[in-house]
Design a protein around this motif. Structure first.
Motif, PDB file in Angstrom:
ATOM      1  N   ASN A 140       6.718   8.996  -0.423  1.00 49.21           N
ATOM      2  CA  ASN A 140       5.220   9.104  -0.361  1.00 49.21           C
ATOM      3  C   ASN A 140       4.180   9.135   0.729  1.00 49.21           C
ATOM      4  O   ASN A 140       4.931   9.538   1.302  1.00 49.21           O
ATOM      5  N   GLY A 168       0.713  -1.130  -0.342  1.00 52.06           N
ATOM      6  CA  GLY A 168       0.059   0.339  -0.004  1.00 52.06           C
ATOM      7  C   GLY A 168       0.079   1.314   0.458  1.00 52.06           C
ATOM      8  O   GLY A 168       0.086   2.369   0.129  1.00 52.06           O
ATOM      9  N   LYS A 218       3.141   2.007  -5.046  1.00 51.04           N
ATOM     10  CA  LYS A 218       3.229   1.669  -6.274  1.00 51.04           C
ATOM     11  C   LYS A 218       3.039   1.267  -7.501  1.00 51.04           C
ATOM     12  O   LYS A 218       3.328   2.792  -8.810  1.00 51.04           O
ATOM     13  N   THR A 219       2.167   0.579  -7.262  1.00 48.90           N
ATOM     14  CA  THR A 219       0.870   1.232  -8.440  1.00 48.90           C
ATOM     15  C   THR A 219       0.483   3.003  -8.681  1.00 48.90           C
ATOM     16  O   THR A 219       0.401   3.334 -10.511  1.00 48.90           O
ATOM     17  N   GLN A 265      -9.616   0.538  -1.297  1.00 53.05           N
ATOM     18  CA  GLN A 265      -8.375   0.334  -0.766  1.00 53.05           C
ATOM     19  C   GLN A 265      -8.533   0.530   0.325  1.00 53.05           C
ATOM     20  O   GLN A 265      -8.717   1.835   1.011  1.00 53.05           O
ATOM     21  N   LYS A 300      -7.630  -5.114  -0.801  1.00 56.11           N
ATOM     22  CA  LYS A 300      -8.609  -4.350  -1.650  1.00 56.11           C
ATOM     23  C   LYS A 300      -9.199  -5.167  -3.019  1.00 56.11           C
ATOM     24  O   LYS A 300      -9.364  -5.913  -2.711  1.00 56.11           O
ATOM     25  N   ASP A 320       1.245  14.007   2.254  1.00 54.59           N
ATOM     26  CA  ASP A 320      -0.216  15.183   2.186  1.00 54.59           C
ATOM     27  C   ASP A 320      -0.588  14.691   3.434  1.00 54.59           C
ATOM     28  O   ASP A 320      -1.651  15.316   4.094  1.00 54.59           O
ATOM     29  N   LEU A 321      -0.063  13.579   3.548  1.00 50.25           N
ATOM     30  CA  LEU A 321      -0.823  13.250   5.366  1.00 50.25           C
ATOM     31  C   LEU A 321       0.480  13.065   6.317  1.00 50.25           C
ATOM     32  O   LEU A 321      -0.536  12.763   7.151  1.00 50.25           O
ATOM     33  N   GLU A 366       7.158  -3.913 -11.124  1.00 50.78           N
ATOM     34  CA  GLU A 366       6.226  -3.922 -10.263  1.00 50.78           C
ATOM     35  C   GLU A 366       6.261  -4.992  -9.294  1.00 50.78           C
ATOM     36  O   GLU A 366       5.649  -6.094  -8.910  1.00 50.78           O
ATOM     37  N   GLN A 410     -10.377   3.806   0.948  1.00 51.80           N
ATOM     38  CA  GLN A 410     -10.752   4.865   0.119  1.00 51.80           C
ATOM     39  C   GLN A 410     -11.727   3.924  -0.652  1.00 51.80           C
ATOM     40  O   GLN A 410     -10.803   2.835  -0.701  1.00 51.80           O
ATOM     41  N   SER A 464       4.433  13.246  -3.230  1.00 51.16           N
ATOM     42  CA  SER A 464       2.590  13.190  -2.938  1.00 51.16           C
ATOM     43  C   SER A 464       2.381  12.404  -4.330  1.00 51.16           C
ATOM     44  O   SER A 464       2.210  12.544  -5.599  1.00 51.16           O
ATOM     45  N   GLN A 465       0.877  10.918  -4.398  1.00 49.40           N
ATOM     46  CA  GLN A 465       0.772  10.550  -5.504  1.00 49.40           C
ATOM     47  C   GLN A 465       1.732   9.971  -6.531  1.00 49.40           C
ATOM     48  O   GLN A 465       1.478   9.664  -7.667  1.00 49.40           O
ATOM     49  N   GLY A 466       2.865   8.954  -5.687  1.00 50.70           N
ATOM     50  CA  GLY A 466       4.125   9.143  -6.631  1.00 50.70           C
ATOM     51  C   GLY A 466       4.975  10.145  -7.762  1.00 50.70           C
ATOM     52  O   GLY A 466       5.055   9.408  -8.022  1.00 50.70           O
TER      53      GLY A 466
HETATM   54  N1  LIG Z   1      -3.051  10.512   0.682  1.00 53.72           N
HETATM   55  C1  LIG Z   1      -2.242   9.895  -0.097  1.00 53.72           C
HETATM   56  N2  LIG Z   1      -2.859   8.512  -0.691  1.00 53.72           N
HETATM   57  C2  LIG Z   1      -1.623   8.067  -1.787  1.00 53.72           C
HETATM   58  C3  LIG Z   1      -0.955   8.259  -2.457  1.00 53.72           C
HETATM   59  N3  LIG Z   1      -0.570   7.926  -3.197  1.00 53.72           N
HETATM   60  C4  LIG Z   1      -1.250   6.637  -2.791  1.00 53.72           C
HETATM   61  N4  LIG Z   1      -1.950   6.881  -2.197  1.00 53.72           N
HETATM   62  C5  LIG Z   1      -3.104   5.583  -1.831  1.00 53.72           C
HETATM   63  O1  LIG Z   1      -2.857   4.699  -1.185  1.00 53.72           O
HETATM   64  C6  LIG Z   1      -3.955   3.389  -1.591  1.00 53.72           C
HETATM   65  C7  LIG Z   1      -2.525   2.573  -2.273  1.00 53.72           C
HETATM   66  O2  LIG Z   1      -1.932   2.357  -3.040  1.00 53.72           O
HETATM   67  P1  LIG Z   1      -1.674   2.098  -4.129  1.00 53.72           P
HETATM   68  O3  LIG Z   1      -0.684   2.828  -5.273  1.00 53.72           O
HETATM   69  O4  LIG Z   1      -2.084   0.744  -4.629  1.00 53.72           O
HETATM   70  O5  LIG Z   1      -0.344   0.806  -3.200  1.00 53.72           O
HETATM   71  P2  LIG Z   1       0.546   0.421  -4.342  1.00 53.72           P
HETATM   72  O6  LIG Z   1       2.051   0.201  -3.183  1.00 53.72           O
HETATM   73  O7  LIG Z   1       0.329  -0.313  -5.601  1.00 53.72           O
HETATM   74  O8  LIG Z   1      -0.569  -1.398  -3.277  1.00 53.72           O
HETATM   75  P3  LIG Z   1       0.212  -3.065  -2.825  1.00 53.72           P
HETATM   76  O9  LIG Z   1       0.180  -3.176  -4.376  1.00 53.72           O
HETATM   77  O10 LIG Z   1      -0.840  -3.746  -2.277  1.00 53.72           O
HETATM   78  O11 LIG Z   1       1.882  -3.798  -2.252  1.00 53.72           O
HETATM   79  C8  LIG Z   1      -3.896   4.004  -2.490  1.00 53.72           C
HETATM   80  O12 LIG Z   1      -5.443   4.559  -2.319  1.00 53.72           O
HETATM   81  C9  LIG Z   1      -4.016   5.341  -3.244  1.00 53.72           C
HETATM   82  O13 LIG Z   1      -4.657   5.748  -3.971  1.00 53.72           O
HETATM   83  C10 LIG Z   1      -0.543   9.647  -1.506  1.00 53.72           C
HETATM   84  O14 LIG Z   1       0.285  10.321  -2.085  1.00 53.72           O
HETATM   85  N5  LIG Z   1      -1.242  10.508  -0.765  1.00 53.72           N
END
Ligand SMILES: Nc1nc2c(ncn2[C@@H]2O[C@H](COP(=O)(O)OP(=O)(O)OP(=O)(O)O)[C@@H](O)[C@H]2O)c(=O)[nH]1
Length: 353
Positions: A189, A22, A25-26, A310, A295, A192-193, A107, A317, A224-226
């Motif tokens: 990453n 979480g 990465k995605t 998620q 998820k 914002d939080l 990934e 979310q 933020s948001q990668g």
């Molecule tokens: N507030 C906030 N939420 C984020 C940010 N980046 C990702 N998210 C949220 O975090 C959650 C997980 O994000 P993913 O991109 O799916 O994370 P992941 O690392 O791919 O997850 P896994 O593959 O399950 O390990 C989602 O609800 C995203 O919208 C960010 O910078 N800020």
């Protein structure tokens, strides 16, 4: 051979994106695709659990640079443990395309250790054709600030044995640290939080973990948001496969590794008329049972779009991500991941109601 020489030798660069469950990465990869600028990227996506969600999320983004053929999903497990069966053939398939990718993005699952995966690039079938341009670790700054990856001093004290020694690494810390120690670039990453003071603490925590890797200098970048410029993410030129000796791991002495520390299962739900209520229930369940990651997609009756759910820890979310396709079965399924011992029946009962 230096990274530049490898590029000159026509090797396709591959970037490994790692980071705990979480971390984002995605989300980061999605941003990368949006800024691909015509560059032919291919994705290999690995998830823990046998339901592929991330590949589906990326395909749903409707990006022309991301067609069905450009995404290879390797569900069920850990890339580093299925190298011969899954990973090497996936790379070979990409390289055999009439227009091979210019860059491959991999990934890993949030529980995978990147080092054994990079070792796979020594396999004869791909060694001469691909180089690992860089390993990028994504860190959830909010989770780190909450102390999820740092030892809890009280728990440490409780573990102290008769000889006064303590094995302070929990499975989560080990995975987190292994991912950092293999990285060339660390994306801090979810800024914002977190408040700026907490962010500085998180960066100290990361630098502390990195101090185990003497002589290496992984860079930290906040996001933020990668959202990080693709020029920073791609083209690192690290030739990581030739630099593994400098990337220590908690599992260096092991022949392979297992996943006994973590578990995942799927909860099948009935259609959910009230998404807000579902989110509240999931938040409670995650807190009560210590769920690490949730998820999946949900059928909300009367809605033409599917609901993406998620959960990272107790942060849930939801949003509608795409229309259900004609003839597509409107299933409601959630992948649940936690540490071994997570009570599957109790979680299922609590979620399904
Ligand atoms: N507030 C906030 N939420 C984020 C940010 N980046 C990702 N998210 C949220 O975090 C959650 C997980 O994000 P993913 O991109 O799916 O994370 P992941 O690392 O791919 O997850 P896994 O593959 O399950 O390990 C989602 O609800 C995203 O919208 C960010 O910078 N800020």
């Amino acid at each position: 051979m230096s990274a530049l020489e490898k590029a000159a030798a026509g090797k396709v660069p591959a970037t490994v994106i790692t980071g705990f469950l979480g971390a984002g990465k995605t989300t980061l990869i999605r941003g990368l695709l949006e800024k691909a600028d015509g560059r032919r990227l291919a994705l290999i996506i690995n998830e823990f659990g046998d339901v592929g969600i991330d590949g589906d999320i990326l395909r749903a983004c409707g990006n022309p640079t991301c067609t069905e053929d450009d995404v290879i999903e390797l569900a069920n497990g850990c890339l580093c443990c299925t190298v011969a069966d899954d990973f090497v053939p996936a790379i070979e398939k990409l390289l055999a395309r009439p227009e091979p990718p210019e860059h491959i993005i991999i990934e890993t699952s949030g529980l995978a250790l990147p080092k054994p995966l990079v070792q796979a690039f020594h396999w004869p079938a791909i060694k001469t054709r691909v180089t690992v341009d860089g390993v990028i670790a994504v860190v959830d700054a909010a989770a780190a600030a909450e102390g999820r990856f740092a030892p809890d001093p009280a728990a440490l004290e409780a573990q102290r044995d008769a000889a006064g020694t303590v094995d302070h690494e929990t499975p989560i810390e080990e995975v987190f640290e292994d991912q950092l120690l293999c990285a060339d670039l660390i994306v801090v990453n979810k800024t914002d939080l977190v408040a700026s003071g907490d962010l500085a603490r998180v960066e100290d925590l990361i630098r502390g973990a990195l101090s185990h890797a003497v002589g290496r200098d992984a860079k930290l970048v906040r996001a933020s948001q990668g959202a990080v410029d693709p020029l920073v993410l791609l083209g690192v030129g690290a030739a990581v496969e030739d630099d593994l000796a400098n990337r220590p791991s908690h599992h260096d002495d092991e022949d392979g590794h297992d996943h006994d520390d973590f578990t995942s299962f799927v909860v099948e739900l009935p259609p959910q008329p009230d998404p807000a209520r579902l989110a509240m229930t999931l938040e409670q369940v995650a807190g009560l049972h210590g769920v690490l990651r949730l998820k999946g997609f949900i059928d909300v009756p009367g809605k033409p779009m599917r609901l993406l759910v998620q959960g990272v820890g107790t942060r849930i979310q939801t949003h509608y991500d795409r229309l259900w396709k004609p003839g597509e079965e409107r299933r409601s399924r959630l992948v649940v991941i936690g540490e071994t011992g997570l009570d599957r029946d109790a979680v299922t009962r609590a979620v399904v109601g």
